[in-house]
Scaffold this motif. Structure first.
Motif, PDB file in Angstrom:
ATOM      1  N   ASP A   1      92.005 -67.132   9.979  1.00  0.00           N
ATOM      2  CA  ASP A   1      92.403 -67.839   8.756  1.00  0.00           C
ATOM      3  C   ASP A   1      92.122 -69.330   8.836  1.00  0.00           C
ATOM      4  OD1 ASP A   1      93.306 -65.774   7.126  1.00  0.00           O
ATOM      5  OD2 ASP A   1      95.271 -65.743   8.092  1.00  0.00           O
ATOM      6  N   ARG A   2      92.209 -69.888  10.041  1.00  0.00           N
ATOM      7  CA  ARG A   2      92.062 -71.337  10.179  1.00  0.00           C
ATOM      8  C   ARG A   2      90.748 -71.752  10.843  1.00  0.00           C
ATOM      9  NH1 ARG A   2      96.409 -69.769  13.702  1.00  0.00           N
ATOM     10  NH2 ARG A   2      95.837 -69.940  15.906  1.00  0.00           N
ATOM     11  N   HIS A   3      89.828 -70.783  11.018  1.00  0.00           N
ATOM     12  CA  HIS A   3      88.523 -71.147  11.593  1.00  0.00           C
ATOM     13  C   HIS A   3      87.770 -72.014  10.586  1.00  0.00           C
ATOM     14  CE1 HIS A   3      84.464 -70.767  13.231  1.00  0.00           C
ATOM     15  NE2 HIS A   3      85.040 -70.400  14.370  1.00  0.00           N
ATOM     16  N   PRO A   4      87.168 -73.109  11.030  1.00  0.00           N
ATOM     17  CA  PRO A   4      86.563 -74.062  10.089  1.00  0.00           C
ATOM     18  C   PRO A   4      85.329 -73.534   9.349  1.00  0.00           C
ATOM     19  CG  PRO A   4      86.074 -74.680  12.358  1.00  0.00           C
ATOM     20  CD  PRO A   4      87.082 -73.589  12.432  1.00  0.00           C
ATOM     21  N   THR A   5      84.599 -72.595   9.940  1.00  0.00           N
ATOM     22  CA  THR A   5      83.342 -72.179   9.299  1.00  0.00           C
ATOM     23  C   THR A   5      83.197 -70.677   9.093  1.00  0.00           C
ATOM     24  OG1 THR A   5      82.243 -72.082  11.464  1.00  0.00           O
ATOM     25  CG2 THR A   5      82.120 -74.180  10.250  1.00  0.00           C
ATOM     26  N   TRP A   6      83.724 -69.869   9.978  1.00  0.00           N
ATOM     27  CA  TRP A   6      83.410 -68.431   9.997  1.00  0.00           C
ATOM     28  C   TRP A   6      83.711 -67.748   8.672  1.00  0.00           C
ATOM     29  CZ3 TRP A   6      86.460 -63.965   9.523  1.00  0.00           C
ATOM     30  CH2 TRP A   6      85.829 -62.776   9.867  1.00  0.00           C
ATOM     31  N   LYS A   7      84.841 -68.075   8.078  1.00  0.00           N
ATOM     32  CA  LYS A   7      85.237 -67.339   6.872  1.00  0.00           C
ATOM     33  C   LYS A   7      84.498 -67.788   5.614  1.00  0.00           C
ATOM     34  CE  LYS A   7      89.336 -70.169   5.807  1.00  0.00           C
ATOM     35  NZ  LYS A   7      90.803 -70.121   5.621  1.00  0.00           N
ATOM     36  N   HIS A   8      83.789 -68.908   5.679  1.00  0.00           N
ATOM     37  CA  HIS A   8      83.083 -69.409   4.489  1.00  0.00           C
ATOM     38  C   HIS A   8      81.678 -68.811   4.447  1.00  0.00           C
ATOM     39  CE1 HIS A   8      86.401 -72.112   3.873  1.00  0.00           C
ATOM     40  NE2 HIS A   8      86.230 -72.645   5.074  1.00  0.00           N
ATOM     41  N   VAL A   9      81.348 -68.180   3.312  1.00  0.00           N
ATOM     42  CA  VAL A   9      80.092 -67.448   3.210  1.00  0.00           C
ATOM     43  C   VAL A   9      79.683 -67.392   1.738  1.00  0.00           C
ATOM     44  CG1 VAL A   9      81.258 -65.212   2.963  1.00  0.00           C
ATOM     45  CG2 VAL A   9      78.949 -65.288   3.918  1.00  0.00           C
ATOM     46  N   ALA A  10      78.396 -67.204   1.503  1.00  0.00           N
ATOM     47  CA  ALA A  10      77.912 -67.045   0.120  1.00  0.00           C
ATOM     48  C   ALA A  10      78.177 -65.624  -0.355  1.00  0.00           C
ATOM     49  CB  ALA A  10      76.424 -67.354   0.047  1.00  0.00           C
ATOM     50  N   CYS A  11      78.563 -65.506  -1.603  1.00  0.00           N
ATOM     51  CA  CYS A  11      78.791 -64.184  -2.194  1.00  0.00           C
ATOM     52  C   CYS A  11      77.459 -63.434  -2.250  1.00  0.00           C
ATOM     53  CB  CYS A  11      79.371 -64.323  -3.594  1.00  0.00           C
ATOM     54  SG  CYS A  11      79.481 -62.745  -4.479  1.00  0.00           S
ATOM     55  N   PRO A  12      77.389 -62.219  -1.705  1.00  0.00           N
ATOM     56  CA  PRO A  12      76.121 -61.479  -1.728  1.00  0.00           C
ATOM     57  C   PRO A  12      75.730 -61.010  -3.127  1.00  0.00           C
ATOM     58  CG  PRO A  12      77.886 -60.118  -0.822  1.00  0.00           C
ATOM     59  CD  PRO A  12      78.460 -61.484  -0.999  1.00  0.00           C
ATOM     60  N   THR A  13      76.657 -61.087  -4.081  1.00  0.00           N
ATOM     61  CA  THR A  13      76.353 -60.643  -5.447  1.00  0.00           C
ATOM     62  C   THR A  13      75.844 -61.784  -6.318  1.00  0.00           C
ATOM     63  OG1 THR A  13      78.042 -58.927  -5.281  1.00  0.00           O
ATOM     64  CG2 THR A  13      77.285 -59.500  -7.502  1.00  0.00           C
ATOM     65  N   CYS A  14      76.611 -62.910  -6.332  1.00  0.00           N
ATOM     66  CA  CYS A  14      76.232 -64.016  -7.222  1.00  0.00           C
ATOM     67  C   CYS A  14      75.695 -65.234  -6.474  1.00  0.00           C
ATOM     68  CB  CYS A  14      77.422 -64.425  -8.088  1.00  0.00           C
ATOM     69  SG  CYS A  14      78.752 -65.255  -7.176  1.00  0.00           S
ATOM     70  N   GLY A  15      75.843 -65.267  -5.154  1.00  0.00           N
ATOM     71  CA  GLY A  15      75.350 -66.397  -4.364  1.00  0.00           C
ATOM     72  C   GLY A  15      76.292 -67.580  -4.332  1.00  0.00           C
ATOM     73  N   GLY A  16      77.414 -67.501  -5.027  1.00  0.00           N
ATOM     74  CA  GLY A  16      78.378 -68.598  -5.050  1.00  0.00           C
ATOM     75  C   GLY A  16      79.233 -68.645  -3.806  1.00  0.00           C
ATOM     76  N   ALA A  17      80.054 -69.704  -3.731  1.00  0.00           N
ATOM     77  CA  ALA A  17      80.937 -69.875  -2.577  1.00  0.00           C
ATOM     78  C   ALA A  17      81.959 -68.739  -2.547  1.00  0.00           C
ATOM     79  CB  ALA A  17      81.645 -71.216  -2.652  1.00  0.00           C
ATOM     80  N   ALA A  18      82.144 -68.187  -1.373  1.00  0.00           N
ATOM     81  CA  ALA A  18      83.081 -67.074  -1.204  1.00  0.00           C
ATOM     82  C   ALA A  18      83.674 -67.144   0.202  1.00  0.00           C
ATOM     83  CB  ALA A  18      82.366 -65.741  -1.428  1.00  0.00           C
ATOM     84  N   ARG A  19      84.594 -66.248   0.508  1.00  0.00           N
ATOM     85  CA  ARG A  19      85.193 -66.243   1.854  1.00  0.00           C
ATOM     86  C   ARG A  19      85.265 -64.804   2.377  1.00  0.00           C
ATOM     87  NH1 ARG A  19      90.282 -64.350   1.993  1.00  0.00           N
ATOM     88  NH2 ARG A  19      91.419 -64.174   0.006  1.00  0.00           N
TER      89      ARG A  19
END
Length: 874
Positions: free
Chosen positions: A489-507
């Motif tokens: 939950d508190r990892h600075p980068t791992w959980k942040h990812v692009a949405c594979p459907t729309c390409g927007g910011a996702a987690r």
């Protein structure tokens, strides 16, 4: 490829350390136990439940794996192509807790423990195929698990739902109901609380009927395990009954659109005994009323401090909060009942509401007594008097006949259920239905050291699956455990990812899977553990599965075994397999127990810290102070009544530990570990080595032709040896290892008792000794290999076939016949089997003991029961 170790000069004493290391090396170099698919041979898949890599094996492991090894070696000798693999159930909270306590990464801690335990298991001489070793924390394993989950999700077998869950406040994670034991977390022992969270679930209820019905086909499972699963699934026929709600004055609740209160019951026959209704603290009606009632808010908050497991609810004190509502009885015009919020009603079961029938339910009786509610008898024993029968002091919970129930009076419980459901449906106030105790499997866990759930949260697209090309979703290694909670939950980068459907910011989903998922299909992976493109090679899997013999503790009867049965069906539904069941046969072994020792200051002592003096008095070894000896209990670190397998193997050898584990008690029962038992097993190993060593020098060479005839003593030895083949074979097939060991003790004494210079007698002794060695091979494999070589054989005993008994030697030529005088035993005779009656009569009358009893009288009659009794009537 190495050659077979050369024949040693037999020492005066058996050197188990050198011998065990030698044969373990020989098996490994020859890849003796590597399994390969061979469709021309019958397969046999034997598997013990794989261990959690805690760092050390314990005596329970020794017993479990010894039993499995006996079966594996025996089946191999019987010509089966045996698969006997080993791996590690490697994810789990202990690794995470170790990271916090010892400042070591869970991965490092886990793999160090695997290395240590692997070394220990290898020292036991187990016939394992280590080339198939797996660890569930390896991304090459869990990537397939993630793919299967995505397939299940697509098929509607996986979903997210907001619900009240069991929360372990120490491990900071959700627990399934099955993981709550007496209101506490199964691992931490911490009191469980309720929380409302949105969690991932697997739809095990989709297979409820099938899981239940197929239990009847698992005829090689223990009956107690099948019963436990049936009770957990909990199929019950009942009714949904609709109760009109009013306010305290009898009018419809002002401004409320609650309609009718729906209650599921398995006992509609007791409706006329209802005296109250109760709602779960989480019921929507309770939630709405609590908005304006501080007292109800406090009551609900207190209820949330306990878990949602049924066992905990049953044992807790029954308390309620009276609501400003009444419930109209659907079958009794004009009758209303008070409505409570109650801590023993669960939202997850039925409809989250019950009607209380205190006369015939212990829980309801306790509640009604506490709050002064009517207790009305509506079922009584068949021989009771309805006018005087009372349930005021305790409920009547057995079957009987219906009373005080209008049109149901005089019916049996089952007949009343049918008739009342018909009436409810006619009136439109109820409906017959089937209910299950089983709930869907909640698989989300708020922890780091587990398989990542392959889902992505996007504000625009919702929750979407990770594309297959991006699997596995691996755990990041740069995490910190400096404070409680999930490091993901508190990892600075791992959980942040692009949405594979729309390409927007996702987690990413930061919950990981319940580790029971890891163990729900590992047996399938063992069939082709290096296969990269799918969880298993279908051809190999079809050949090896199902597991022919599964071995483990009965404590896994519900959690692991039920989940594995579900997972197999889920794989079947997404066309990964055509099988329904993963395990054909199941054996549940007993625990290993030891006395407990307590010092005068109350502290627990290890067995090696105490000393038993002459006379039996037990004292502390360090200062000779008195020690309290407690009852024998399951070995546990908390009470220190543990014995270190490493120390036993070092002091006595692996074969001694194995032999004792098999000999002391039936394997399904608890085993009492004693020093005397272990030293006795060790002495037998030494005795056997002496018997063989002394005999080898004078025995004929291996392969010497069978003599034409034998003395009576040699024939008796041969008969004993061949009967032992049949007996031990049947015992191993039936898991009666202790009986097999008893037969081998007896045969060893018979072999040692034949002292003869005759060539035929020596041939018989060699034959019996070779039979003995081959029969002990699965139990004490190192000593058996050593003796097999000493007897002049060049091949490995592990590659040799099981001995076959000669049918003629299994039938006795003579029988023992009792001789009676006027019905009282006077002596016995050894006669040829099926001897003529005249011969039996003549031999009996010649018996001196009978002659003394007759004292010169002439018998009136002689009755001969062939092969059993001669009774002389004087």
């Amino acid at each position: 490829m190495s050659s077979t170790p050369s024949t040693p000069v037999a020492p005066a004493r058996y050197n188990f350390r050198e011998t065990e290391a030698k044969w373990q090396k020989a098996w490994e170099e020859r890849q003796t136990f590597h399994a390969r698919m061979d469709k021309a041979r019958p397969k046999y898949y034997v598997l013990e439940m794989f261990p959690y890599p805690s760092g050390r094996i314990h005596m329970g492991h020794v017993r479990n794996y010894t039993q499995g090894d006996v079966i594996a070696r025996y089946k191999r000798a019987r010509g089966f192509n045996v698969l006997h693999p080993m791996g590690w159930d490697a994810f789990g909270l202990p690794a995470e807790n170790a990271a916090m306590e010892k400042k070591v990464h869970p991965k490092k801690w886990t793999y160090e423990n695997i290395a240590a335990m692997k070394k220990q298991l290898k020292s036991m001489g187990l016939s394992l195929d280590w080339s198939r070793e797996i660890a569930t924390c390896d991304p090459t394993y869990y990537r397939h698990q993630q793919k299967m989950f995505l397939d299940f999700w697509k098929a509607g077998l996986a979903y997210r739902k907001e619900a009240w869950v069991n929360w372990d406040p120490v491990d900071n994670t959700v627990l399934a109901n099955e993981q709550v034991i007496e209101g506490k977390g199964w691992r931490t022992g911490a009191p469980v609380e309720r929380r409302k969270l949105t969690q991932w679930n697997l739809k095990i209820t989709h297979f409820a009927d099938e899981l239940l019905e197929r239990l009847d086909t698992l005829d090689r499972w223990p009956e107690k395990v099948r019963l436990m699963q049936a009770n957990w699934i909990g199929k019950s026929r009942g009714a949904r009954v609709f109760w009109q709600l009013t306010d305290a004055s009898g009018a419809a609740p002002s401004g409320k659109d609650w309609g009718k209160l729906e209650i599921f019951t398995t006992r509609p026959d007791t409706l006329y005994g209802a005296s109250f209704a109760a709602l779960s603290p989480e019921h929507p009606i309770v939630a709405e009323l609590a908005e304006t009632d501080p007292g109800l808010q406090h009551f609900v908050a207190e209820c949330r401090k306990t878990g949602t497991a049924a066992a905990e609810v049953e044992t807790a004190e029954k308390i309620g909060y009276k609501l400003p509502l009444l419930a109209k009885h659907p079958l009794m015009p004009g009758k209303t009942m008070p409505v409570y919020a109650a801590n023993f009603v669960l939202m997850e079961y039925g409809t989250g509401a019950i009607f209380g029938c205190p006369g015939h339910d212990e829980r309801d009786h306790e509640f009604a007594t506490k709050y002064g509610l009517p207790i009305i008898p509506v079922v009584m024993p068949e021989d009771a008097d309805a006018k005087s029968f009372s349930v005021a002091n305790e409920p009547f919970v057995e079957d009987g006949v219906i009373i005080n129930s209008d049109f149901l009076d005089g019916l049996t419980v089952e007949d009343a259920k049918i008739k009342v459901i018909e009436r409810l449906e006619e009136m439109g106030v109820g409906k017959g239905t089937t209910q299950y105790r089983l709930r869907d499997w909640l698989v989300s866990r708020q922890r780091y050291w587990g398989c990542p759930i392959p889902a992505i949260h996007c504000e625009k697209c919702g929750v979407v699956p990770v594309p297959e090309k991006d699997l596995p979703v691996e755990l990041p290694e740069d995490v910190t455990f400096d404070r409680p909670g999930n490091p993901l939950d508190r990892h600075p980068t791992w959980k942040h990812v692009a949405c594979p459907t729309c390409g927007g910011a996702a987690r990413r989903e930061t919950d990981t899977f319940d580790t029971f998922i890891d163990s729900s299909w590992y047996f399938d992976r063992f069939t082709s553990p290096k296969f990269a493109t799918a969880p298993f090679d279908r051809e190999e899997n079809h050949y090896w599965m199902p597991v022919d013999q599964y071995i483990g503790g009965v404590e896994h009867a519900i959690l692991h075994l039920l989940y594995s049965r579900f997972w197999t069906r889920a794989m079947r539904d997404v066309q990964m397999t055509s099988r329904d069941e993963p395990f054909d046969g199941l054996f549940t072994q007993g625990m290993v127990c030891h006395e407990t020792y307590r010092a005068a200051d109350g502290s627990w002592l290890l067995p090696e810290e105490v000393e038993r003096l002459d006379g039996g008095k037990v004292v502390r070894a360090s200062d000779k102070s008195p020690v309290e000896v407690g009852r024998s209990e399951k070995m546990s670190k908390s009470k220190k009544n543990v014995v270190d397998p490493d120390q036993i193997i070092h002091d006595y050898g692996a074969d001694t530990a194995r032999w004792f584990m098999l000999s002391d008690s039936p394997p399904e029962r608890d085993l009492e570990w004693t020093e005397a038992g272990v030293t006795g097993a060790w002495r037998f190993q030494q005795r056997l080595f002496r018997i063989a060593s002394e005999a080898v020098a004078e025995l004929p060479a291996a392969g010497t032709p069978k003599p034409a005839s034998f003395s009576d003593a040699a024939t008796a030895l041969r008969r004993a040896a061949h009967k032992t083949i049949a007996g031990v074979s049947a015992d191993i097939e039936a898991f009666h290892f202790n009986k097999a060991v008893a037969r081998l003790y007896e045969l060893a004494s018979t072999i040692d008792g034949l002292k003869s210079k005759d060539a035929a007698d020596k041939w018989a002794k060699r034959e019996a000794l070779e039979i003995f060695v081959r029969l002990t091979g699965p139990m004490t494999p190192h000593l058996a290999e050593e003796l097999w070589q000493a007897l002049g054989h060049k091949s490995l005993l592990a590659d040799s076939p099981w001995p076959l008994a000669e049918d003629a030697l299994l039938v006795d030529d003579t029988v023992t016949v009792a001789v009676q005088l006027n019905g009282k035993l006077r002596g016995t005779l050894q006669l040829a089997k099926d001897a003529p009656k005249e011969e039996a009569e003549k031999a009996a009358l010649a018996l001196p003991e009978l002659a003394r009893g007759l004292d010169g009288k002439t018998p009136k009659r002689v009755i001969v029961v062939p092969n059993r009794i001669v009774n002389v009537v004087a």
